[in-house]
Design a protein around this motif. Structure first.
Motif, PDB file in Angstrom:
ATOM      1  N   PHE A  51     -59.198  19.777 -21.556  1.00 14.39           N
ATOM      2  CA  PHE A  51     -57.849  21.101 -21.318  1.00 14.39           C
ATOM      3  C   PHE A  51     -56.243  19.731 -21.614  1.00 14.39           C
ATOM      4  CE2 PHE A  51     -61.099  20.405 -17.823  1.00 14.39           C
ATOM      5  CZ  PHE A  51     -61.737  22.619 -17.710  1.00 14.39           C
ATOM      6  N   SER A  52     -56.606  18.373 -21.809  1.00 15.28           N
ATOM      7  CA  SER A  52     -55.664  17.696 -23.094  1.00 15.28           C
ATOM      8  C   SER A  52     -56.045  16.359 -22.806  1.00 15.28           C
ATOM      9  CB  SER A  52     -54.475  17.469 -21.389  1.00 15.28           C
ATOM     10  OG  SER A  52     -54.821  16.582 -20.616  1.00 15.28           O
ATOM     11  N   GLY A  53     -55.001  15.503 -23.926  1.00 13.43           N
ATOM     12  CA  GLY A  53     -55.728  14.659 -24.816  1.00 13.43           C
ATOM     13  C   GLY A  53     -56.628  14.871 -26.160  1.00 13.43           C
ATOM     14  N   ALA A  54     -57.129  14.195 -26.380  1.00 14.73           N
ATOM     15  CA  ALA A  54     -57.728  14.235 -27.923  1.00 14.73           C
ATOM     16  C   ALA A  54     -59.172  13.229 -27.799  1.00 14.73           C
ATOM     17  CB  ALA A  54     -57.210  13.866 -28.842  1.00 14.73           C
ATOM     18  N   LEU A  55     -59.839  13.226 -28.167  1.00 13.27           N
ATOM     19  CA  LEU A  55     -61.109  12.551 -28.317  1.00 13.27           C
ATOM     20  C   LEU A  55     -61.668  12.432 -29.795  1.00 13.27           C
ATOM     21  CD1 LEU A  55     -63.617  13.480 -25.141  1.00 13.27           C
ATOM     22  CD2 LEU A  55     -62.821  11.279 -26.047  1.00 13.27           C
ATOM     23  N   ARG A  56     -62.559  11.264 -30.487  1.00 12.67           N
ATOM     24  CA  ARG A  56     -63.004  11.874 -31.668  1.00 12.67           C
ATOM     25  C   ARG A  56     -64.173  11.425 -31.362  1.00 12.67           C
ATOM     26  NH1 ARG A  56     -60.472   7.991 -36.735  1.00 12.67           N
ATOM     27  NH2 ARG A  56     -59.238  10.510 -36.955  1.00 12.67           N
ATOM     28  N   HIS A  57     -65.370  12.973 -31.930  1.00 10.54           N
ATOM     29  CA  HIS A  57     -66.162  12.404 -31.707  1.00 10.54           C
ATOM     30  C   HIS A  57     -66.939  11.671 -33.554  1.00 10.54           C
ATOM     31  CE1 HIS A  57     -70.494  14.036 -32.010  1.00 10.54           C
ATOM     32  NE2 HIS A  57     -70.151  14.286 -32.973  1.00 10.54           N
ATOM     33  N   ARG A  58     -68.236  11.120 -33.949  1.00 12.71           N
ATOM     34  CA  ARG A  58     -69.084  10.450 -34.257  1.00 12.71           C
ATOM     35  C   ARG A  58     -70.175  10.979 -33.762  1.00 12.71           C
ATOM     36  NH1 ARG A  58     -68.136   4.790 -35.523  1.00 12.71           N
ATOM     37  NH2 ARG A  58     -67.933   4.997 -32.851  1.00 12.71           N
ATOM     38  N   ASP A  59     -71.785  10.567 -34.719  1.00 14.73           N
ATOM     39  CA  ASP A  59     -72.743  10.747 -35.048  1.00 14.73           C
ATOM     40  C   ASP A  59     -73.614  10.929 -36.221  1.00 14.73           C
ATOM     41  OD1 ASP A  59     -72.955  13.308 -36.537  1.00 14.73           O
ATOM     42  OD2 ASP A  59     -71.901  14.909 -35.471  1.00 14.73           O
ATOM     43  N   SER A  60     -74.636  11.094 -35.981  1.00 15.35           N
ATOM     44  CA  SER A  60     -75.776  10.174 -37.044  1.00 15.35           C
ATOM     45  C   SER A  60     -76.093  11.447 -38.135  1.00 15.35           C
ATOM     46  CB  SER A  60     -77.078   9.715 -36.081  1.00 15.35           C
ATOM     47  OG  SER A  60     -77.570  10.514 -35.121  1.00 15.35           O
ATOM     48  N   VAL A  61     -75.397  12.615 -37.791  1.00 13.43           N
ATOM     49  CA  VAL A  61     -75.831  13.595 -38.967  1.00 13.43           C
ATOM     50  C   VAL A  61     -74.712  13.561 -39.713  1.00 13.43           C
ATOM     51  CG1 VAL A  61     -77.091  15.501 -37.708  1.00 13.43           C
ATOM     52  CG2 VAL A  61     -74.709  15.520 -37.681  1.00 13.43           C
ATOM     53  N   VAL A  79     -55.089   4.785 -22.250  1.00 20.26           N
ATOM     54  CA  VAL A  79     -54.833   4.116 -23.145  1.00 20.26           C
ATOM     55  C   VAL A  79     -56.867   3.711 -23.171  1.00 20.26           C
ATOM     56  CG1 VAL A  79     -53.611   3.438 -21.151  1.00 20.26           C
ATOM     57  CG2 VAL A  79     -56.508   3.192 -20.804  1.00 20.26           C
ATOM     58  N   PRO A  80     -56.469   1.957 -24.049  1.00 21.46           N
ATOM     59  CA  PRO A  80     -57.554   1.849 -25.643  1.00 21.46           C
ATOM     60  C   PRO A  80     -59.084   1.732 -23.864  1.00 21.46           C
ATOM     61  CG  PRO A  80     -55.787   0.491 -26.556  1.00 21.46           C
ATOM     62  CD  PRO A  80     -55.492   1.574 -24.646  1.00 21.46           C
ATOM     63  N   GLY A  81     -59.809   2.088 -24.385  1.00 23.19           N
ATOM     64  CA  GLY A  81     -61.034   1.850 -23.509  1.00 23.19           C
ATOM     65  C   GLY A  81     -61.627   2.593 -22.901  1.00 23.19           C
ATOM     66  N   THR A  82     -60.581   3.621 -22.357  1.00 22.17           N
ATOM     67  CA  THR A  82     -60.412   4.858 -21.532  1.00 22.17           C
ATOM     68  C   THR A  82     -61.732   5.607 -22.534  1.00 22.17           C
ATOM     69  OG1 THR A  82     -59.020   5.001 -20.664  1.00 22.17           O
ATOM     70  CG2 THR A  82     -59.101   6.554 -20.337  1.00 22.17           C
ATOM     71  N   MET A  83     -62.744   6.486 -20.762  1.00 25.11           N
ATOM     72  CA  MET A  83     -63.647   7.395 -22.004  1.00 25.11           C
ATOM     73  C   MET A  83     -63.994   6.727 -23.143  1.00 25.11           C
ATOM     74  SD  MET A  83     -64.345   9.602 -19.248  1.00 25.11           S
ATOM     75  CE  MET A  83     -65.648  10.392 -20.671  1.00 25.11           C
ATOM     76  N   ALA A  84     -63.458   4.855 -23.743  1.00 29.15           N
ATOM     77  CA  ALA A  84     -64.818   5.106 -24.856  1.00 29.15           C
ATOM     78  C   ALA A  84     -66.829   5.149 -24.437  1.00 29.15           C
ATOM     79  CB  ALA A  84     -63.718   3.703 -25.336  1.00 29.15           C
ATOM     80  N   VAL A  85     -66.881   5.999 -24.929  1.00 34.76           N
ATOM     81  CA  VAL A  85     -68.150   6.129 -24.816  1.00 34.76           C
ATOM     82  C   VAL A  85     -69.363   5.673 -26.197  1.00 34.76           C
ATOM     83  CG1 VAL A  85     -70.504   7.890 -24.108  1.00 34.76           C
ATOM     84  CG2 VAL A  85     -68.242   7.941 -23.447  1.00 34.76           C
ATOM     85  N   ALA A  89     -71.598   9.035 -30.580  1.00 32.99           N
ATOM     86  CA  ALA A  89     -70.015   8.370 -29.394  1.00 32.99           C
ATOM     87  C   ALA A  89     -68.798   8.786 -29.443  1.00 32.99           C
ATOM     88  CB  ALA A  89     -69.582   6.935 -30.698  1.00 32.99           C
ATOM     89  N   GLU A  90     -67.350   8.694 -28.948  1.00 26.31           N
ATOM     90  CA  GLU A  90     -66.864   9.272 -28.720  1.00 26.31           C
ATOM     91  C   GLU A  90     -65.704   8.341 -28.172  1.00 26.31           C
ATOM     92  OE1 GLU A  90     -67.697  13.494 -27.408  1.00 26.31           O
ATOM     93  OE2 GLU A  90     -67.989  12.493 -25.895  1.00 26.31           O
ATOM     94  N   ASP A  91     -64.610   8.420 -29.056  1.00 27.95           N
ATOM     95  CA  ASP A  91     -63.380   7.650 -28.319  1.00 27.95           C
ATOM     96  C   ASP A  91     -61.971   8.362 -28.113  1.00 27.95           C
ATOM     97  OD1 ASP A  91     -64.373   4.723 -28.841  1.00 27.95           O
ATOM     98  OD2 ASP A  91     -64.933   5.257 -31.114  1.00 27.95           O
ATOM     99  N   VAL A  92     -61.254   7.524 -26.599  1.00 25.16           N
ATOM    100  CA  VAL A  92     -60.497   8.919 -27.223  1.00 25.16           C
ATOM    101  C   VAL A  92     -59.386   8.011 -27.782  1.00 25.16           C
ATOM    102  CG1 VAL A  92     -59.134   6.853 -24.939  1.00 25.16           C
ATOM    103  CG2 VAL A  92     -58.773   9.068 -25.039  1.00 25.16           C
ATOM    104  N   ASP A  93     -58.238   8.955 -27.767  1.00 20.64           N
ATOM    105  CA  ASP A  93     -56.750   8.924 -28.534  1.00 20.64           C
ATOM    106  C   ASP A  93     -56.012   8.482 -28.093  1.00 20.64           C
ATOM    107  OD1 ASP A  93     -54.700   8.416 -30.216  1.00 20.64           O
ATOM    108  OD2 ASP A  93     -54.436  10.398 -29.897  1.00 20.64           O
ATOM    109  N   SER A  94     -56.328   7.140 -28.436  1.00 27.26           N
ATOM    110  CA  SER A  94     -54.824   5.804 -27.515  1.00 27.26           C
ATOM    111  C   SER A  94     -53.358   5.862 -28.164  1.00 27.26           C
ATOM    112  CB  SER A  94     -55.514   4.440 -26.695  1.00 27.26           C
ATOM    113  OG  SER A  94     -56.015   4.070 -28.313  1.00 27.26           O
ATOM    114  N   SER A  95     -52.965   6.615 -28.744  1.00 25.50           N
ATOM    115  CA  SER A  95     -52.141   6.358 -29.488  1.00 25.50           C
ATOM    116  C   SER A  95     -50.338   6.348 -29.101  1.00 25.50           C
ATOM    117  CB  SER A  95     -51.950   7.117 -31.150  1.00 25.50           C
ATOM    118  OG  SER A  95     -51.971   8.228 -30.535  1.00 25.50           O
ATOM    119  N   PRO A  96     -49.818   6.162 -29.025  1.00 27.95           N
ATOM    120  CA  PRO A  96     -48.113   6.266 -28.430  1.00 27.95           C
ATOM    121  C   PRO A  96     -47.873   7.395 -28.713  1.00 27.95           C
ATOM    122  CG  PRO A  96     -47.882   4.380 -30.159  1.00 27.95           C
ATOM    123  CD  PRO A  96     -49.186   5.063 -30.910  1.00 27.95           C
ATOM    124  N   GLY A  97     -47.587   7.797 -26.851  1.00 29.62           N
ATOM    125  CA  GLY A  97     -46.935   8.977 -26.558  1.00 29.62           C
ATOM    126  C   GLY A  97     -48.301  10.233 -26.423  1.00 29.62           C
ATOM    127  N   ALA A  98     -50.029   9.225 -26.164  1.00 32.56           N
ATOM    128  CA  ALA A  98     -50.906  10.406 -26.192  1.00 32.56           C
ATOM    129  C   ALA A  98     -50.916  11.177 -25.115  1.00 32.56           C
ATOM    130  CB  ALA A  98     -52.231   9.120 -26.668  1.00 32.56           C
TER     131      ALA A  98
END
Length: 294
Positions: free
Chosen positions: A84-94, A63-69, A117-126
């Motif tokens: 092990f499951s789910g998905a994250l998006r990584h962004r960095d300064s390089v 869900v939005p906000g979960t593990m939103a680092v 920074a990292e954000d969880v994939d919270s799209s429907p059915g994630a």
């Protein structure tokens, strides 16, 4: 008759790794309402080889906000995100913007300084988010190297299969199976899945300090059961690791050649001294780190 020390060393090298100590991971607040199980570092055990940090997160609803680092800096180490499951998006300064999926490895080298920074994939059915983040300290001579980022998809990582067991080689090697992940120091990092009743024996370098962390189910090490959320610090010197699961389980095995001191963990940094850690924190607070990629 005198003792042959060389023969004794060979016998020790063929022995099984046992459990030196069991340490339950500690529930720890991360960001917002997110909580993790922190297995390393701890008062009783600061590092295992070059591994200085191990967080276990989830399974938790995507869900939005979960593990939103939010954006934060690192120095002198490598961060390793593995799902092990789910998905994250990584962004960095390089300039990296990278989605990570189960079985992939995100291997970021902070060197002299990076922001990510990292954000969880919270799209429907994630799928629920479940994974491990570890930090690997860099050898002193590489702590000020240029920051970089390496993404290795699951398809490029060796998968060793035995009856009832699957072992993915995340870094280092398992026998003839060698991970393509570039490292600065000899490492062992394995993802081990065992079906109920399955056993597996794994060759490990006798010079590597090792730990096993159970992320799901149960895994026994040479007859000692390790439950979910528990870190097993393993004996040193033997070249075989025998694992068994009664109910089925999943664990990571990690470690490597020990790094010499000085090595200080200060906030998100691996540095030579507390004074250096405070100076890098002051750099972050003053805005002297590079900016995150948009």
């Amino acid at each position: 008759m005198g003792t042959d020390s060389a023969s004794a060393a060979r016998v020790d090298a063929l022995a099984e790794r046992g459990v030196a100590a069991l340490w339950p991971a500690k529930p720890t607040e991360l960001v917002g309402d997110s909580r993790v199980l922190r297995a390393l570092p701890r008062v009783e055990l600061r590092r295992v080889g070059p591994f200085v940090f191990c967080d276990h997160f989830g399974p938790s609803p995507a869900v939005p906000g979960t593990m939103a680092v939010p954006p934060h800096p690192h120095v002198g180490l490598q961060t390793v995100t593995y799902l092990f499951s789910g998905a994250l998006r990584h962004r960095d300064s390089v300039g990296s913007v990278q989605d990570i999926h189960p079985g992939d490895v995100n291997w970021m080298t902070a060197g002299r300084g990076i922001v990510h920074a990292e954000d969880v994939d919270s799209s429907p059915g994630a799928a629920p988010l479940h994974g491990i983040q570890t930090w690997v300290a860099l050898p002193r001579e590489q702590r000020h190297t240029e920051p970089s980022f390496e993404h290795v998809p699951a398809s490029r990582l060796p998968l060793v299969e035995r009856e009832g067991a699957r072992v993915r080689v995340l870094a280092g090697r398992l026998g003839d199976a060698v991970s393509p992940v570039p490292t600065f120091h000899p490492l062992t990092y394995l993802d081990v899945e065992l079906e109920a009743g399955a056993s597996v024996s794994l060759p490990v370098p006798p010079t590597h300090a090792l730990a096993l962390y159970v992320a799901d189910g149960d895994v026994a090490v040479d007859g000692t059961t390790v439950e979910r959320g528990v870190l097993a610090h393993l004996d040193e010197g033997a070249s075989m690791l025998s694992l068994h699961s009664v109910k089925g389980g999943r664990a990571v095995v990690f470690g490597g050649e020990p790094l010499p001191d000085p090595l200080v963990i200060w906030w998100n940094f691996v540095v030579d001294s507390v004074a250096e850690g405070r100076a890098r924190l002051a750099d972050w607070e003053a805005g002297r780190f590079p900016s995150l990629a948009p």
